[in-house]
Design a protein around this motif. Sequence first.
Motif, PDB file in Angstrom:
ATOM      1  N   LEU A  19       0.833  -1.214   0.000  1.00  0.00           N
ATOM      2  CA  LEU A  19       0.000   0.000   0.000  1.00  0.00           C
ATOM      3  C   LEU A  19       0.866   1.262   0.000  1.00  0.00           C
ATOM      4  O   LEU A  19       0.572   2.242   0.669  1.00  0.00           O
ATOM      5  N   GLY A  20       1.968   1.214  -0.716  1.00  0.00           N
ATOM      6  CA  GLY A  20       2.827   2.392  -0.815  1.00  0.00           C
ATOM      7  C   GLY A  20       3.717   2.624   0.393  1.00  0.00           C
ATOM      8  O   GLY A  20       4.394   3.636   0.483  1.00  0.00           O
ATOM      9  N   MET A  21       3.694   1.693   1.371  1.00  0.00           N
ATOM     10  CA  MET A  21       4.547   1.868   2.552  1.00  0.00           C
ATOM     11  C   MET A  21       5.585   0.755   2.564  1.00  0.00           C
ATOM     12  O   MET A  21       5.362  -0.310   1.990  1.00  0.00           O
ATOM     13  N   THR A  22       6.704   0.977   3.231  1.00  0.00           N
ATOM     14  CA  THR A  22       7.646  -0.127   3.395  1.00  0.00           C
ATOM     15  C   THR A  22       6.972  -1.142   4.322  1.00  0.00           C
ATOM     16  O   THR A  22       6.100  -0.774   5.123  1.00  0.00           O
ATOM     17  N   PRO A  23       7.368  -2.416   4.217  1.00  0.00           N
ATOM     18  CA  PRO A  23       6.704  -3.426   5.061  1.00  0.00           C
ATOM     19  C   PRO A  23       6.759  -3.064   6.543  1.00  0.00           C
ATOM     20  O   PRO A  23       5.794  -3.273   7.270  1.00  0.00           O
ATOM     21  N   THR A  24       7.889  -2.503   7.018  1.00  0.00           N
ATOM     22  CA  THR A  24       8.003  -2.175   8.439  1.00  0.00           C
ATOM     23  C   THR A  24       6.951  -1.158   8.849  1.00  0.00           C
ATOM     24  O   THR A  24       6.244  -1.344   9.840  1.00  0.00           O
TER      25      THR A  24
ATOM     26  N   PHE B 152      -0.284  -1.348  11.067  1.00  0.00           N
ATOM     27  CA  PHE B 152      -1.304  -2.387  11.208  1.00  0.00           C
ATOM     28  C   PHE B 152      -1.477  -2.809  12.672  1.00  0.00           C
ATOM     29  O   PHE B 152      -2.587  -2.836  13.205  1.00  0.00           O
ATOM     30  N   PHE B 153      -0.349  -3.110  13.344  1.00  0.00           N
ATOM     31  CA  PHE B 153      -0.461  -3.579  14.732  1.00  0.00           C
ATOM     32  C   PHE B 153      -0.897  -2.467  15.674  1.00  0.00           C
ATOM     33  O   PHE B 153      -1.679  -2.697  16.591  1.00  0.00           O
ATOM     34  N   VAL B 154      -0.393  -1.255  15.447  1.00  0.00           N
ATOM     35  CA  VAL B 154      -0.768  -0.158  16.336  1.00  0.00           C
ATOM     36  C   VAL B 154      -2.271   0.108  16.218  1.00  0.00           C
ATOM     37  O   VAL B 154      -2.988   0.177  17.219  1.00  0.00           O
TER      38      VAL B 154
ATOM     39  N   PHE C 131       4.240 -10.877  24.559  1.00  0.00           N
ATOM     40  CA  PHE C 131       4.483 -11.597  23.313  1.00  0.00           C
ATOM     41  C   PHE C 131       5.538 -10.849  22.498  1.00  0.00           C
ATOM     42  O   PHE C 131       6.499 -11.445  22.009  1.00  0.00           O
ATOM     43  N   ALA C 132       5.361  -9.539  22.410  1.00  0.00           N
ATOM     44  CA  ALA C 132       6.273  -8.724  21.611  1.00  0.00           C
ATOM     45  C   ALA C 132       7.686  -8.716  22.193  1.00  0.00           C
ATOM     46  O   ALA C 132       8.657  -8.549  21.483  1.00  0.00           O
ATOM     47  N   PHE C 133       7.795  -8.899  23.502  1.00  0.00           N
ATOM     48  CA  PHE C 133       9.126  -8.873  24.116  1.00  0.00           C
ATOM     49  C   PHE C 133       9.817 -10.235  24.014  1.00  0.00           C
ATOM     50  O   PHE C 133      11.008 -10.312  23.736  1.00  0.00           O
ATOM     51  N   THR C 134       9.048 -11.309  24.263  1.00  0.00           N
ATOM     52  CA  THR C 134       9.697 -12.614  24.375  1.00  0.00           C
ATOM     53  C   THR C 134      10.006 -13.260  23.022  1.00  0.00           C
ATOM     54  O   THR C 134      11.018 -13.943  22.899  1.00  0.00           O
ATOM     55  N   VAL C 135       9.158 -13.048  22.007  1.00  0.00           N
ATOM     56  CA  VAL C 135       9.399 -13.717  20.727  1.00  0.00           C
ATOM     57  C   VAL C 135      10.767 -13.341  20.133  1.00  0.00           C
ATOM     58  O   VAL C 135      11.581 -14.227  19.865  1.00  0.00           O
ATOM     59  N   PRO C 136      11.077 -12.038  19.981  1.00  0.00           N
ATOM     60  CA  PRO C 136      12.414 -11.721  19.466  1.00  0.00           C
ATOM     61  C   PRO C 136      13.525 -12.229  20.392  1.00  0.00           C
ATOM     62  O   PRO C 136      14.576 -12.660  19.912  1.00  0.00           O
TER      63      PRO C 136
ATOM     64  N   GLU D 296      15.256  -7.743  13.769  1.00  0.00           N
ATOM     65  CA  GLU D 296      16.065  -7.796  12.559  1.00  0.00           C
ATOM     66  C   GLU D 296      17.336  -8.590  12.777  1.00  0.00           C
ATOM     67  O   GLU D 296      17.787  -9.313  11.901  1.00  0.00           O
ATOM     68  N   ILE D 297      17.927  -8.427  13.976  1.00  0.00           N
ATOM     69  CA  ILE D 297      19.146  -9.183  14.265  1.00  0.00           C
ATOM     70  C   ILE D 297      18.836 -10.673  14.213  1.00  0.00           C
ATOM     71  O   ILE D 297      19.609 -11.464  13.706  1.00  0.00           O
ATOM     72  N   GLY D 298      17.658 -11.042  14.721  1.00  0.00           N
ATOM     73  CA  GLY D 298      17.251 -12.442  14.710  1.00  0.00           C
ATOM     74  C   GLY D 298      16.677 -12.882  13.372  1.00  0.00           C
ATOM     75  O   GLY D 298      16.109 -13.964  13.283  1.00  0.00           O
ATOM     76  N   ASN D 299      16.784 -12.029  12.331  1.00  0.00           N
ATOM     77  CA  ASN D 299      16.255 -12.325  10.996  1.00  0.00           C
ATOM     78  C   ASN D 299      14.772 -12.679  11.002  1.00  0.00           C
ATOM     79  O   ASN D 299      14.326 -13.586  10.304  1.00  0.00           O
ATOM     80  N   LEU D 300      14.014 -11.984  11.831  1.00  0.00           N
ATOM     81  CA  LEU D 300      12.578 -12.254  11.883  1.00  0.00           C
ATOM     82  C   LEU D 300      11.884 -11.419  10.819  1.00  0.00           C
ATOM     83  O   LEU D 300      12.387 -10.379  10.406  1.00  0.00           O
ATOM     84  N   PRO D 301      10.690 -11.862  10.386  1.00  0.00           N
ATOM     85  CA  PRO D 301       9.972 -11.111   9.351  1.00  0.00           C
ATOM     86  C   PRO D 301       9.612  -9.696   9.802  1.00  0.00           C
ATOM     87  O   PRO D 301       9.552  -9.407  10.999  1.00  0.00           O
ATOM     88  N   GLY D 302       9.355  -8.831   8.833  1.00  0.00           N
ATOM     89  CA  GLY D 302       9.109  -7.416   9.104  1.00  0.00           C
ATOM     90  C   GLY D 302       7.974  -7.149  10.077  1.00  0.00           C
ATOM     91  O   GLY D 302       8.014  -6.175  10.822  1.00  0.00           O
ATOM     92  N   TRP D 303       6.965  -8.036  10.102  1.00  0.00           N
ATOM     93  CA  TRP D 303       5.829  -7.737  10.971  1.00  0.00           C
ATOM     94  C   TRP D 303       6.189  -7.793  12.446  1.00  0.00           C
ATOM     95  O   TRP D 303       5.516  -7.203  13.283  1.00  0.00           O
ATOM     96  N   VAL D 304       7.281  -8.482  12.807  1.00  0.00           N
ATOM     97  CA  VAL D 304       7.645  -8.581  14.225  1.00  0.00           C
ATOM     98  C   VAL D 304       8.038  -7.205  14.776  1.00  0.00           C
ATOM     99  O   VAL D 304       7.744  -6.880  15.920  1.00  0.00           O
TER     100      VAL D 304
END
Lengths: 643, 108
Positions: A6-11, A17-19, A195-200, A390-398
């Motif tokens: 939609l014209g935005m970078t995935p990040t 989206f999440f906010v 969830f947001a803290f522990t997954v990465p 990003e350091i953990g090579n996780l997808p942009g949505w993380v």
Amino acid sequence: MESTILGMTPTVFWTAFFVISTFGLYIGIAVWARAATTDDFYVAGHDIHPVFNGMATAADWMSAASFLSMAGLIAFMGYDGSVFLMGWTGGYVLLALLLAPYLRKFGKFTVPDFVGDRYYSQAARIVAVICALFISFTYIAGQMRGTGIAFSNFLGVPIEMGVIIGAIIVLFYAVLGGMKGVTYTQVAQYCVLIFAFTVPAIFLSMQITGTPIPQLGFIGTTTEGVPLLANLDRTLTDLGFTSYLQGQKSMLDMTAITLALMVGTAGLPHVIIRFFTVPKASDARKSAGWALIFIAILYTTAPAVAVFARANFIETVNESTYSIDVARGEAEAADQGDGATPQWFYNWERTGLLGFTDKNGDGQIQYRADAETNEVTTLDRDIFVLANPEIGNLPGWVIGLVVAGGLAAALSTAAGLLMVISSAVSHDLCRKVLFKNMTDTQELLVARFAAVGAVLVAIYAGINPPGFVAAVVAFAFGLAAASFFPVIFLGIFWKRMNKEGAIASMVVGLSITAAYIVHFKIGFSSAVLGACALIVAAVLMILHFGLKGESDTRPMFFGSLALFGVFLLGAFGVLPDIAPGTTDQWILGISPEGFGAVGMVIAMATAIVTSLATAAPPREVQDLVEEIRIPSAKAHVSHGPAE
Amino acid sequence: MATSDLHSGAEPAAGASGDHNITESAFKAYWKENLSLMGILLGIWFAVSFGAGILFRDFLDQFSIGTAPLGFWFAQQGAIYVFVILIFVYSFMMHRIERKYDVDDDEG
């Protein structure tokens, strides 16, 4: 370089989206949990399950600073960072053993309620209201600022706009739902943030130590089989940094800060009121245990993240080859061969949280302790949490999820503080002191208006942060430790404690601690002296109106006018400017953050000496103390025929 | 004891769920048990945080847990785990004491 959505970078897309979706969730919960009565509004009808209250307490407790900054803070401080880990968890033991069950049995709405009733004194109630307001405003300004910064860093929204958006969301569910709305929203916010803290953290741990459990990775070896902590410690000292395992703070200062944070935690009004929402005294104990479990998940992960992130930063960034092409977005870091600076470094450099200046012109990044040779010229501590996906090579949505988690942490704390401010104004100040014949409906209306007023002040403070926001930890915890904790604790455990002791204790504890912190953190300039005079003038004026008819309050009235004059002198710069104290002038080497512990001891001593020198509290108050010591509402102590 | 007798005599049907009085000596014994339990647990609270994590950390650092020095580990991990356990132990033990003296807040 990257595809766009939609014209935005995935990040940016996933962050938005999440906010937006989590904000929608919070509003939905608020509409569902509307508060109809003062009981609902202040204490969620005393009807929250202990586990849910534990989650809500954890979200209430963990602010934007815990979520975004603490791991980075520990990464830089090493062993010295332990004061936050022990201090901000150990307070729950004090809360569960010494305060929460008794305050719940007491069964009212607010902390000033307890102080006012236990010490049979309007003056004590008013002093408690002022303490609660001061502590909560200091804290909420920091949260609002954090919300604004998160918005501006990730969504390109100006800080002011971010503060206002965050404030409107909090206002919406706090005004509509009161404590009930706030509680259920906090439960949702806890789930988002943990969830947001522990997954990465799990992925980072996998990558660096090969184990998915960060707490085990912390005491393990790197994937190359080198002991993690010892290796980091050696690398840091080789680069000229201070040792990770050995602290810089003195043992006395470590002890004082830890104690001040623990006791301060137990005395913070927005934490205490959460325990008014459970059905029974025994639930308050259980709930404190659950709260600490939920908090411990983050607090034991954070020191592990600190070690992983700092070790990884040195490993991958230090001595790496920086590419101008990648910085311009014309090439990918992955194509630059071995020893190239990782892609995430460039991504965060664009946000301004990282900065590189090639001082020696060798095209490589040198990360050093010495400011002369160090080329990482900007290194924001929040980077150690934000860059993890990003350091953990996780997808942009993380990354989007992490930002939503940071906002959840900021908003949940702001909402809890808002409830304290709103109830302090409507219930304690208006209903109990100024306009005693208010109805419940009127009180509820005032509570909602007070919340709106508090949010407006918080927006202003978030946009133009006053100097004391930077010292929020010292102020909020130090003042809670030196004012509330002694009077509540002694009020439960010492029947002989009377109103003279309580008032003297709060006034002495608060003034000494505040004076020490202001002197060393801000300095008593003319304007600060004026502001202090204004605060005391306002307190005297409230005392004058609140105590009218009970005693002769004319000295307070005229004292208030005189202090208002002092405020004007200070505001126009007529008063002398006293320079801030320097660290070598600290009394016994105790930092302002740790002085709350000294303030608490002084407040306790003042309370005991003053109480013993004056008359014992009346019989009914001593009976009240016995009542709150018994969890059952149906068992009573009989005092034999003498009664 | 007059009030106590009068009270229980006036409400014979109230049974276990009704209001009841406990004697002053029972109350004192209950409170004393609470205080000693609290004292023991707060002693442990102090020992794992201020003791192991700060005052005696240099001594404990000669031992290690995994690859981490023990004193350092207590300051950043161990103390927190013990805190959680302490609260649940208190909650469990306190409930037993309260039932013993019939001052618990269980429904019915």
